[in-house]
Each structure stands twice: as structure tokens, then as C-alpha cells.
Design a protein around this motif. Structure first.
Motif, mmCIF file in Angstrom:
data_model
loop_
_atom_site.group_PDB
_atom_site.id
_atom_site.type_symbol
_atom_site.label_atom_id
_atom_site.label_comp_id
_atom_site.label_asym_id
_atom_site.label_seq_id
_atom_site.Cartn_x
_atom_site.Cartn_y
_atom_site.Cartn_z
ATOM 1 N N LYS A 152 -1.223 2.989 -2.991
ATOM 2 C CA LYS A 152 -2.239 2.914 -1.948
ATOM 3 C C LYS A 152 -3.606 2.459 -2.441
ATOM 4 O O LYS A 152 -4.428 2.018 -1.650
ATOM 5 N N ILE A 191 -1.294 6.526 5.422
ATOM 6 C CA ILE A 191 -1.283 6.266 3.980
ATOM 7 C C ILE A 191 -2.353 7.070 3.261
ATOM 8 O O ILE A 191 -2.114 7.624 2.186
ATOM 9 N N TYR A 192 -3.533 7.153 3.863
ATOM 10 C CA TYR A 192 -4.699 7.711 3.175
ATOM 11 C C TYR A 192 -5.113 9.063 3.737
ATOM 12 O O TYR A 192 -4.856 9.388 4.893
ATOM 13 N N LEU A 234 0.820 -1.210 0.000
ATOM 14 C CA LEU A 234 0.000 0.000 0.000
ATOM 15 C C LEU A 234 0.852 1.257 0.000
ATOM 16 O O LEU A 234 0.448 2.285 -0.558
#
Length: 507
Positions: A361, A389-390, A357
Motif C-alpha cells: 500500500k 486499503i488505508y 496497492l
């Protein structure tokens, strides 16, 4: 003394790409030269509004001629010649002038090789390939493009160096899935014409790699193997990518479903010549996984990652080289996550899913795998991990779509809060809020029902499709022939197009 930088481009109907290209070039260049070859869209207007110098060139099926005309309009010391679908990365923009001033001091340097990063916009901006190409050069009467198609930069003076500029990376979107096939279908007839007109073997040899790539895009594996083998036989040298032709051959064979034994034999041949290239162990792992040899796939994936270490070390030192195996990394890490999950080693599986990821991602299988492995930890801890990550607002829709039906109610509730569309229904359902979920998903059902009716109204015969039977009422089915008989096709199509735009199905 401050150097002057000119940015040049040739265009035809590039209105989609021009805002991004112009924004980049206004940041780094003192002069922008746009040579248009016959646009019928808003390309020229966009360039004019950005203060570009506009010139027109009648298209004669010769990219080099158009580009050389653009060079002649430039007045800078250095020329940035990026295509309309190419832009410098933000980091490159920040240091470009400083780098050019440094290279300008060495008068033996005429051209800079830049790393081109191929990004697939149709696959959530996934990086799938890298290459080294000359995109920056001194303005000189000796430096011009040659070749009607896949033109190459040539220096007729021949006594100047081309060096690698490791800090000047370029993003390229022109090989995105929805674009590359149409572009190849446009280019292939020009390539074939060039091959037929070539009078020397050298001129023919130059075209073989491009014909290989064109047929690869169009899925003609026999032609791919034919031209790739020609390149190998003549010992054609790709700058920074000596194993390129074997890479194309093995992947083309694998993707075309050739017998796995043939793919493995070609991989053996490739690795005998290029034992240190990590690309081939990654392809071998795909073959072994298809043969359900998961331990073999694990071994080859780990070997590929090990072979990447010296590649990454060389690139960190600014050594110019291609990095085609980089596009495998997210799949390699996901594959290891799957394998260690099957082995029951949750920690290793989670680590590899997370690494996948971090490389890309928007990989739904890796996200589901990570959340499945970590289902037992507190939602707050898992959300904190995912937030590294997001972006909650930008990526919420992806996360909710990826995790629908997989549980993770806390995750769905957190990331679903910013969603405005029907996808919010999945988040409601995961939380047990079935009434709210039904309302959101019902809105989409209504839209699709109406669309089904409008589509059916344009058909000469009603299709025997169970899903449409559910969407369209029995009453309508009984009157279908009557409606069709009295409908005007043009009017029905117009209403259908308007409906699709209004409901957001077509933007």
C-alpha cells in the motif's frame, strides 16, 4: 500428552529486535533460552525481564558453536530456533502448538521447513523475497548446526524426515536496507576465512552461494557472476529454489547497468533451463521497459503473472517451494497500470493500480496513478475505496505526502485531518487554505534555517550552495569566518546534535 516447546536464540546487541522476538516467543513457547555472545546494550536485561533462561558464550567467530551451545541449554521436545530479527506471523502463532502436536505424532519427522518472508522495514515493510528454511526441529543429540558462518542444520542420524510446514510462516527484517550491508561487511571476512581453511571440495561448495549473496549485497557484480556460475557448474541444489543462481545473476547484471543485450542473453539461458519460472519474464519486462518497448514489457509482465498461477496453486496446497517472483507483484501491477494509462484504458489502469496497492500500500506512484485515473468520481466514493486499503490515522501522512501537488483536495482534506506535523501544510494548501498552510510549512522552514546556521558554524569553509544562501542571512555570511574562528568544534557539534534531536530530525 502435551509437548514442551523451547525457543532459542543467540544474541549480540539485539536490543532493537528483542522486544518483538520475546513477545512472539512468550506467546508460543514454554521455555525461552537466550545465549548472549557479548552484548553491550540492553539485550540481556530485556531477556531477563521476559523470564528467559540466560547463558553466555564467548564469541569465537563461529555461529554454529554458539547455536549448538544454546541447544544444549534447552529442555523442550521441540526447538524453535529463530534469529532475533525473525518472528512468527500472527496466524502462525495461533496454530503453532497445534501444528507441532500434529507433527510430533509422526516420529519419522525430525525437522520442519518454514517459509521465511523477507520484509524491508526501510521501505514501509515491503515484502521482497521468500525462502524455505529449517527453523523448527526436535531436540535430539543428533541434530546440530555446522559451519562457522551461514550455519546449516544437520542430522547425523540421517534417518529422519524434514517436511514443509505451510502454516508456520516467519517474518524476517534482517535484510532491511539499513541493516544488510553492515551485516554483510561483518560476515564476508568470516566467509573468506572459511573458504581458505576448507580442506574438501564439499566444504568449499557450501560457501559459494553465501559468497555470491555477500558480493551481491556489496554490489560487486563480477564476483557475483563468478560464484553464481560456480554454483551452476557444480549443480548446487537450493531447497525449493532451483533457479536461484540465475535469478541473482540476471538481477545483479540489470541493477549494475550491464548492457541490456547481455542481460537478455542470460535471461534466454535461464528460461531455457527453467521455462516455468515467473521470475524471468518479470526481469525481462524491466529490460524491455528500459528499452522503451512498452508493448513488449506488457507482454512479458502478463506472461509472468500467468506463470505465477500454478505456483500459487501449489502453495495453496501446502507444497513447499520458494516464491521469489512474489516480490515483483506490486511493481508488475504498477507497470501494467502505467501502460494501460498510456493506452487510454482508464478502467484497466485503475484496476492494476489498485492491485499494486493491495500488494504494497505504500507505493506512491500507484496511489497517484489511481487518484489521477479516478479524479472524475465523487470524493466520497474514492475515499471509500482508499479506506479499504488505508487507515486514516496511521496512513494519513503517507497519503498527503504522496498526493501533494497532484490536486485531490477532498482526499487531502480527509486524510490530512489527523496529521499533526508540518505535512498538514500540504493538506491545507490543497484546500486553498494558504494562510494555514503557510503557518505549518513556515514552522519547518524556521527549523531548517536554524539547522543551516548551526551546520555552517561547523564548516571550515562555507559551501557554495544556493539553498543554504536562501536559508542563512547575509549578516551571518559576512560574519561566518569570525564565528568559525572563535567556535569550539566539540561544543558546536554537541549543539548541532541536540538541535537535531529537539526538532525531530534525529530520533
Amino acid at each position: 500428552m502435551k509437548i514442551k516447546i523451547s525457543a532459542c536464540v543467540i544474541t549480540k546487541n539485539e536490543a532493537k529486535n528483542m522486544p518483538r522476538w520475546l513477545k512472539c516467543m512468550r506467546t508460543v513457547a514454554d521455555e525461552i533460552v537466550v545465549v548472549d555472545t557479548g552484548s553491550t546494550d540492553n539485550t540481556v536485561v530485556l531477556a531477563q525481564s521476559a523470564g528467559a533462561k540466560i547463558a553466555h558464550f564467548k564469541w569465537i567467530d563461529d555461529f554454529a558453536a554458539a547455536k549448538n551451545y544454546a541447544i544444549e541449554q534447552a529442555t523442550g521436545d521441540w526447538i524453535l530456533f529463530l534469529d532475533a530479527d525473525e518472528t512468527f506471523t500472527k496466524k502462525a502463532q495461533d496454530v503453532l502448538r497445534q501444528e507441532l502436536e500434529r507433527f510430533d505424532l509422526d516420529k519419522s519427522v525430525a525437522c520442519l521447513l518454514c517459509r521465511l518472508l523477507d520484509i524491508d522495514e526501510d521501505d514501509d515493510n515491503r515484502l521482497f523475497n521468500t525462502s524455505l528454511l529449517p527453523r523448527v526441529f526436535r531436540r535430539s543429540p543428533y541434530i546440530r548446526f555446522a559451519g562457522a558462518i551461514h550455519e546449516q542444520l544437520e542430522n547425523s542420524q540421517g534417518n529422519k524426515k524434514m517436511v514443509f510446514a505451510d502454516k508456520l510462516e516467519i517474518l524476517h527484517t534482517g535484510y532491511s536496507s539499513s541493516i544488510i550491508r553492515a551485516k554483510t561487511q561483518r560476515n564476508l571476512p568470516i566467509l573468506i576465512s572459511e573458504l581458505e581453511k576448507a580442506t574438501t571440495q564439499k566444504a568449499k561448495n557450501r560457501l559459494y552461494p553465501y559468497l555470491m549473496d555477500a558480493y551481491n549485497t556489496l554490489g560487486n557484480v563480477d564476483r557475483v557472476l563468478y560464484y553464481a556460475q560456480k554454483c551452476i557448474d557444480i549443480n548446487y541444489h537450493m531447497v525449493g529454489a532451483p533457479s536461484h543462481f540465475y535469478e541473482v545473476m540476471t538481477m545483479a547484471m540489470y541493477n549494475a547497468g550491464r548492457p541490456l543485450s547481455e542481460v537478455l542473453a542470460k535471461l534466454d539461458e535461464a528460461e531455457e533451463k527453467y521455462p516455468e519460472e515467473p521470475f524471468f519474464p518479470f526481469v525481462r519486462s524491466l529490460v524491455l521497459e528500459k528499452q522503451e518497448d512498452y508493448l513488449g514489457a506488457e507482454k512479458e509482465t502478463l506472461r509472468g503473472l500467468e506463470l505465477r498461477k500454478p505456483v500459487e496453486e501449489k502453495m495453496s496446497q501446502g507444497i513447499g517451494m520458494s516464491d521469489t517472483s512474489r516480490g515483483f507483484l506490486n511493481y508488475a501491477y504498477e507497470r501494467l497500470g502505467n501502460i494501460y494509462s498510456l493506452k487510454g484504458d482508464g478502467k484497466k489502469a485503475a484496476d492494476y493500480y489498485l492491485m499494486a496497492l493491495k500488494h504494497h500500500k505504500y507505493q506512491a506512484d500507484s496511489l497517484r496513478g489511481l487518484c489521477r485515473i479516478l479524479a472524475g468520481i465523487d470524493d466520497v466514493d474514492l475515499i471509500e475505496l482508499l479506506n479499504s486499503i488505508y487507515d486514516r490515522e496511521l496512513d494519513g501522512k503517507f497519503i498527503v505526502n504522496a498526493l501533494k501537488g497532484a490536486g485531490n483536495s477532498g482526499i487531502m482534506a480527509y486524510y490530512g485531518r489527523e496529521i499533526k506535523g508540518f505535512e498538514a501544510g500540504y493538506a491545507y494548501m490543497a484546500q486553498g487554505r494558504f494562510d494555514s498552510g503557510a503557518v505549518k510549512l513556515g514552522q519547518r522552514y524556521k527549523e531548517l534555517s536554524q539547522l543551516g546556521v548551526l551546520s555552517a558554524n561547523n564548516m571550515s569553509a562555507y559551501p557554495q550552495d544556493g539553498y543554504l544562501n536562501v536559508l542563512i542571512s547575509t549578516d551571518f555570511l559576512e560574519r561566518f569566518g569570525k564565528y568559525k574562528q572563535h567556535s569550539k568544534e566539540d561544543e558546536a557539534i554537541r549543539r548541532l546534535k541536540e538541535y537535531r534531536v529537539r526538532t525531530g530530525l534525529d530520533l
